[in-house]
Design a protein around this motif. Sequence first.
Motif, PDB file in Angstrom:
ATOM      1  N   LEU A  19       2.565  -1.081  -5.042  1.00  0.00           N
ATOM      2  CA  LEU A  19       2.454   0.112  -4.189  1.00  0.00           C
ATOM      3  C   LEU A  19       3.494   0.085  -3.078  1.00  0.00           C
ATOM      4  CD1 LEU A  19      -1.374   0.780  -3.696  1.00  0.00           C
ATOM      5  CD2 LEU A  19       0.302   2.356  -4.673  1.00  0.00           C
ATOM      6  N   VAL A  20       3.668  -1.085  -2.470  1.00  0.00           N
ATOM      7  CA  VAL A  20       4.657  -1.202  -1.390  1.00  0.00           C
ATOM      8  C   VAL A  20       6.054  -0.910  -1.924  1.00  0.00           C
ATOM      9  CG1 VAL A  20       5.734  -2.750   0.291  1.00  0.00           C
ATOM     10  CG2 VAL A  20       3.262  -2.823  -0.061  1.00  0.00           C
ATOM     11  N   GLU A  55      -3.300 -15.284   1.039  1.00  0.00           N
ATOM     12  CA  GLU A  55      -3.699 -16.310   0.077  1.00  0.00           C
ATOM     13  C   GLU A  55      -2.665 -16.500  -1.017  1.00  0.00           C
ATOM     14  OE1 GLU A  55      -7.371 -17.110  -3.090  1.00  0.00           O
ATOM     15  OE2 GLU A  55      -7.664 -15.746  -1.388  1.00  0.00           O
ATOM     16  N   TYR A  56      -2.024 -15.395  -1.457  1.00  0.00           N
ATOM     17  CA  TYR A  56      -1.078 -15.472  -2.569  1.00  0.00           C
ATOM     18  C   TYR A  56       0.380 -15.468  -2.130  1.00  0.00           C
ATOM     19  CZ  TYR A  56      -4.901 -14.881  -5.833  1.00  0.00           C
ATOM     20  OH  TYR A  56      -6.057 -15.069  -6.541  1.00  0.00           O
ATOM     21  N   TYR A  57       0.634 -14.925  -0.948  1.00  0.00           N
ATOM     22  CA  TYR A  57       2.024 -14.810  -0.498  1.00  0.00           C
ATOM     23  C   TYR A  57       2.362 -15.820   0.594  1.00  0.00           C
ATOM     24  CZ  TYR A  57       6.353 -12.511   1.069  1.00  0.00           C
ATOM     25  OH  TYR A  57       7.657 -12.232   1.410  1.00  0.00           O
ATOM     26  N   LYS A 100       1.299  -7.324   6.440  1.00  0.00           N
ATOM     27  CA  LYS A 100       2.337  -6.694   7.256  1.00  0.00           C
ATOM     28  C   LYS A 100       3.672  -7.417   7.085  1.00  0.00           C
ATOM     29  CE  LYS A 100      -0.496  -4.624  10.931  1.00  0.00           C
ATOM     30  NZ  LYS A 100      -0.782  -4.610  12.385  1.00  0.00           N
ATOM     31  N   LYS A 101       3.608  -8.756   7.010  1.00  0.00           N
ATOM     32  CA  LYS A 101       4.841  -9.543   6.839  1.00  0.00           C
ATOM     33  C   LYS A 101       5.459  -9.269   5.473  1.00  0.00           C
ATOM     34  CE  LYS A 101       7.769 -12.823   8.090  1.00  0.00           C
ATOM     35  NZ  LYS A 101       8.558 -13.031   6.871  1.00  0.00           N
ATOM     36  N   LEU A 102       4.644  -9.095   4.452  1.00  0.00           N
ATOM     37  CA  LEU A 102       5.175  -8.786   3.125  1.00  0.00           C
ATOM     38  C   LEU A 102       5.892  -7.438   3.142  1.00  0.00           C
ATOM     39  CD1 LEU A 102       5.581  -9.223   0.131  1.00  0.00           C
ATOM     40  CD2 LEU A 102       3.270  -8.394  -0.275  1.00  0.00           C
ATOM     41  N   ILE A 103       5.297  -6.450   3.807  1.00  0.00           N
ATOM     42  CA  ILE A 103       5.930  -5.138   3.917  1.00  0.00           C
ATOM     43  C   ILE A 103       7.282  -5.274   4.621  1.00  0.00           C
ATOM     44  CG2 ILE A 103       5.768  -2.837   4.957  1.00  0.00           C
ATOM     45  CD1 ILE A 103       2.706  -3.061   4.649  1.00  0.00           C
TER      46      ILE A 103
END
Length: 256
Positions: free
Chosen positions: A193-194, A224-226, A231-234
């Motif tokens: 989605l991102v 848990e997975y990243y 927010k940091k992943l975005i």
Amino acid sequence: MLDVNLRELGVSVLHANQDNTHAIDDVLNYLDSRIDSYSICILQKGTISIAYDQETHDFKENSVFIVSSFIPFTAYPQYSEQFELLMLTFASNMPIPLEFSNEFTQLITYYFARKFYPIKNLPENELARIKEVIQMIDTYIQLDPSYAYRLDSLQALFKVFFYELVRMVTKYAQLIDEKPTVKKKLFMDFFLLVKKHVKQNRTLSFYSDQLFVTPKYLSEVVKEYYGSSAKKLIEDIVIHEAKYLLADQTVPIYEI
């Protein structure tokens, strides 16, 4: 040509040997700078040792392995004096519309969300088949852009490649982890989605609403997975996209 082909088509093929190891480094650096790309590697001759996914893997002739943005390498490979490596590199957001069925799109998504041991001795007939498909993809990549039905042909060939890859891995590769959990599915759905909406929406609440979960729970699952918050992943995806576009001299700065 790696950057040009990946930028324009989303796919690139490399025939590597002891004389152009720098081209392999270029592919690995590209993967390291992205968050959504993969390289399917087929060792046709010699040996290669590469450290990735927290392990050192030693490959011999007829080995098949995948290096991706999700499975970072920790050192450049070590090669035998004579080797031949075929690499097909592609980005998940390919400009070519592949138009897979929903069922197969889910299969691809969950395949790359799981981990398989590399295939270290693929049967000759299987190796010949997947190499033939990759070679045909490379042939159409190299054609002049004005060639009639070039993109349509690439679309069809890449779909064949994916079907063969999933069939081959399902048959010959040993699964490392269990079937993706509900949490892992949520993480992958969030990631996709991102990638799709990040240019228009960068707020966590937008994505949590789309996935029918709370922002807090979504962030916990992503961490848990990243290893970092949602927010940091975005932010990371935005940065990776900006770096990629900045490397493209045909894109005006104001469009990035």
